[in-house]
Design an enzyme around this catalytic site. Structure first.
Site: not given
Ligand code: BGC
Length: 735
Positions: A262
């Protein structure tokens, strides 16, 4: 490209080029108006920008094509760039948020929605979506529950696999589909105290039995990527958790695809105190098998050195790079790096009538009717006042519909005017109050308070309410109050709206219908008692107003069922129907002293998982079993459990029959009930239909004291009902 050519390509790449395939940089390093969904300091060097294997947050055919063209030209091996985006519940046509989709109890709705999202997003140059989120969500105070399909592993598993199938289709070579990424592995929804990004403490059996199944269903459906979670699991951050990623994900679940961290989750292992610096964090993440580093300088700044020092083997590096190259290859990017992105196509597809029609149907099916006293709904005409900040609110999607345009959303006011404009039903609209008290209440979204003072707004609303026969109050959480990093200890509606509700509900002889727009289960306080009808609308998306008016007007009978239990109070969380019984369960009646209880609140949910009314009434017969025993060893042995469902009302309606099983005693204590199947039936008034479920041995397996999934002989109860509190059950035995 053939497998052998891909291998040759890998062998021809420099170590640095290989490392960079594992680096993802934020889209705003390429495109100034790309979506930024995490903290970014925009600092990649020109070399990283030239070689990074993927980016996120860029969409739009023209932009995507130009970016790809320029990137390939400069890349030493002309390897295409992967474009990823959070297409969570809609690209341009926005569907109800996943929690709302869960409430449809209809995986086909999720599949169709994902297919449309893939069509629209691929026409705008997107290759991968960071969806679905398979995190089990048992605590409504956790701000991010709206992105999940709810509190139940079985329902989630069904919805997740449908979404993966919808996004990916049969082959990624088909340019109208995109690759799907199941997230956030693992147990992100179990965050301590409901706060985002915190530790998760779970026993292995709860992890395996409750939290992991929905991810696994997504993997079985073929999801090409998995994303690590931000949380620690029993003290170990997911992005450095070898046991979780190598033993469980890759070995047990047989996941062969790309594992991406993530946003900044690898670097955050330093903050957690699991790694001393970014170099060590990179080494740990590589050891755990994390292929792509999302948006930090961990891999780009350290991996090459780690390989040179022998701390990360070249073999490990090659395996990870190969997975990324294979994904690019399976998407057909080597043959067509633009992969069907086209301005004409996107103009034709995005928000087309057909997509809107499917979205409208999804809205109707996701709405959950909690109360309907004296058949207050459907609306019977006359004079209707629509009151509340949601009457004309365009932001009825969620903060995770980042590529959607709120201006395209249909509001309640627009839909009601379209419906009643030429009829003799009279309508008035009054905002009544601001959405929130002040700016401090918001999270991810931007909230601007109206210039008008709440006092003036309330006066206008009370005037409209007095004029009307029926008041439809349109209330709920602001867009920014649910989503990532939006946990709340008070899960009631915002203060100005409570004040408005109370003022309106004091006016005598008015029928009050309350609509709630929400991204989580809420403590509804006095709303159900003082309203004649309550309809849960979730974050309904583009066709919100139309779908809601279809139900309010009676053109469509509501059929949604809660995907998450609604509590009596904010502090009655986490709450979920599939809890254990305790040694001292609270008696249903009589004295409850020395039992497991709250002094000031019931144990049960106010509205349980699976609950929701229709415009009709149903009689469900007692459960009939085709046999009383099931044999553990005879592979094909099964029992049929059935009921007769009679529509005893006067309108056609759809009811969702839910099969729950209770294992009476096990080598580990078992939940009071577990959902094992559901079926929707549409029944004409006065008519009956038989609904049956097949019970097989595999449905009785759990993670036993012997630390494996197996069934144990003994007694079970099969319940069939219309919500998780049903006591319509019959006993059988596994021998
Ligand atoms: C989130 C993810 C997301 C990623 C990319 C993160 O802050 O937890 O779910 O896919 O950002 O946008």
């Amino acid at each position: 490209m053939k497998k052998t050519d891909l291998k040759n390509l890998l062998n021809d790449m420099s170590l640095e080029e290989k490392v960079m395939q594992l680096v993802q940089i934020p889209g705003n390093e390429f495109e100034k108006d790309a979506a930024v969904t995490g903290l970014s300091d925009k600092k990649s060097s020109d070399k990283v920008k030239k070689l990074a294997g993927s980016t996120l947050g860029v969409w739009g055919a023209e932009k995507a094509i130009a970016l790809q063209k320029n990137y390939i030209k400069n890349h030493p091996h002309h390897i295409p760039l992967l474009l990823m985006l959070d297409v969570i519940h809609g690209h341009k046509t926005v569907f109800p948020c996943p929690l709302g989709q869960g409430a449809t109890f209809e995986p086909e709705i999720a599949r169709k929605g994902a297919e449309i999202q893939a069509k629209e997003a691929s026409s705008e140059g997107v290759h991968v979506t960071f969806s679905p989120m398979a995190d089990l969500s048992r605590d409504a105070r956790w701000g991010r529950v709206l992105e999940s399909t709810g509190e139940d592993k079985y329902l989630n598993g069904r919805m997740i696999s449908a979404m993966v199938e919808g996004y990916q289709g049969k082959s990624l070579k088909d340019k109208e589909h995109i690759a799907s990424c199941v997230k956030h592995f693992a147990a992100y929804g179990g965050a301590e105290a409901g706060r985002d990004y915190t530790n998760v403490e779970l026993s292995e059996h709860t992890l395996r039995e409750q939290y992991l199944p929905a991810y696994e269903e997504g993997i079985k459906a073929g999801a090409r990527l998995v994303m690590t979670s931000f949380n620690t699991l029993n003290g170990i951050p997911s992005s450095g958790n070898k046991w979780l990623m190598r033993d469980i994900l890759r070995k047990d679940m047989k996941f062969k695809g790309v594992l991406i961290s993530d946003w900044a989750a690898i670097a955050e292992m330093v903050n957690w105190g699991f790694a001393t610096d970014m170099k060590e964090a990179s080494e740990l993440a590589m050891a755990a098998g994390v292929d792509i580093d999302m948006c930090t300088g961990c891999y780009s700044g350290n991996l090459l050195q780690l390989v040179k020092e022998g701390k990360v083997s070249e073999k490990l590096l090659d395996e990870a790079v190969m997975r990324v190259l294979e994904l690019k290859n399976d998407l057909g990017l080597f043959e067509d790096p633009y992969r069907g992105a086209s301005v004409e196509k996107s103009l034709k597809l995005c928000l087309c009538d057909e997509h809107r029609k499917v979205a409208r149907d999804a809205v109707r099916k996701s709405l959950v009717l909690l109360e309907n006293k004296n058949k207050a709904l459907p609306l019977s005409g006359g004079k209707i006042a629509f009151i509340g900040p949601y009457i004309d609110e365009k932001k009825i999607h969620s903060s995770w519909a980042i590529s959607g345009d709120p201006e395209k959303n249909v509001t309640i006011e627009e839909a009601a005017n379209a419906l009643y404009g030429k009829s003799d039903v009279k309508v008035k609209f009054a905002k009544g109050c601001n959405m929130l008290l002040n700016k401090t209440e918001i999270g991810f979204g931007a909230y601007e308070a109206d210039d008008k003072k709440n006092k003036t707004l309330i006066e206008e609303a009370l005037k409209a309410a007095k004029w009307a026969d029926t008041v439809v109050l349109c209330l709920g959480e602001d867009l920014g109050q649910s989503g990532e990093s939006t946990s709340r200890v008070d899960i009631t509606i915002p203060a100005p709206q409570k004040k408005l509700f109370r003022a309106v509900s004091e006016i005598k002889n008015k029928k009050i219908v309350t609509l709630i727009f929400n991204g989580r289960a809420l403590d509804l306080e006095d709303i159900p008692d003082k309203s004649d009808a309550v309809l849960i609308c979730w974050r309904p998306g583009t066709e919100g107003g139309n779908g809601i008016m279809d139900v309010l007007s009676g053109a469509y009978s509501p059929e949604g069922k809660l995907s998450m239990s609604f509590p009596w109070a904010s502090a009655q969380e986490p709450i979920h129907y599939d809890h254990y019984n305790t040694g001292r369960p609270k008696p249903k009646e009589g004295l409850s002293i020395f039992s497991s209880r709250y002094l000031d609140c019931p144990n049960e949910a106010r509205y349980p998982f699976g609950y929701g009314l229709t415009y009709s009434s149903f009689e469900i017969s007692k459960v009939k079993l085709s046999g009383k025993t099931l044999s553990k060893n005879a592979g094909s042995s099964s029992i049929e459990a059935s009921v007769t469902v009679k529509n005893t009302g006067d309108v056609k309606a759809t009811q969702t029959l839910q099969l729950y099983i209770r294992d009476i005693a096990g080598s580990r204590v078992r939940p009071v009930k577990e959902l094992k199947g559901f079926q929707k039936v549409t029944v004409e008034p006065g008519k009956s239909k038989k609904v049956s479920f097949k019970i097989t041995e595999d449905m009785l397996r759990f993670f036993t004291i012997r630390n494996k999934f197996e069934s144990e002989p003994g007694k079970f109860t099969a319940f069939i009902g219309t919500d998780s509190e049903t006591d319509n059950g019959a006993e059988f035995e596994l021998i």
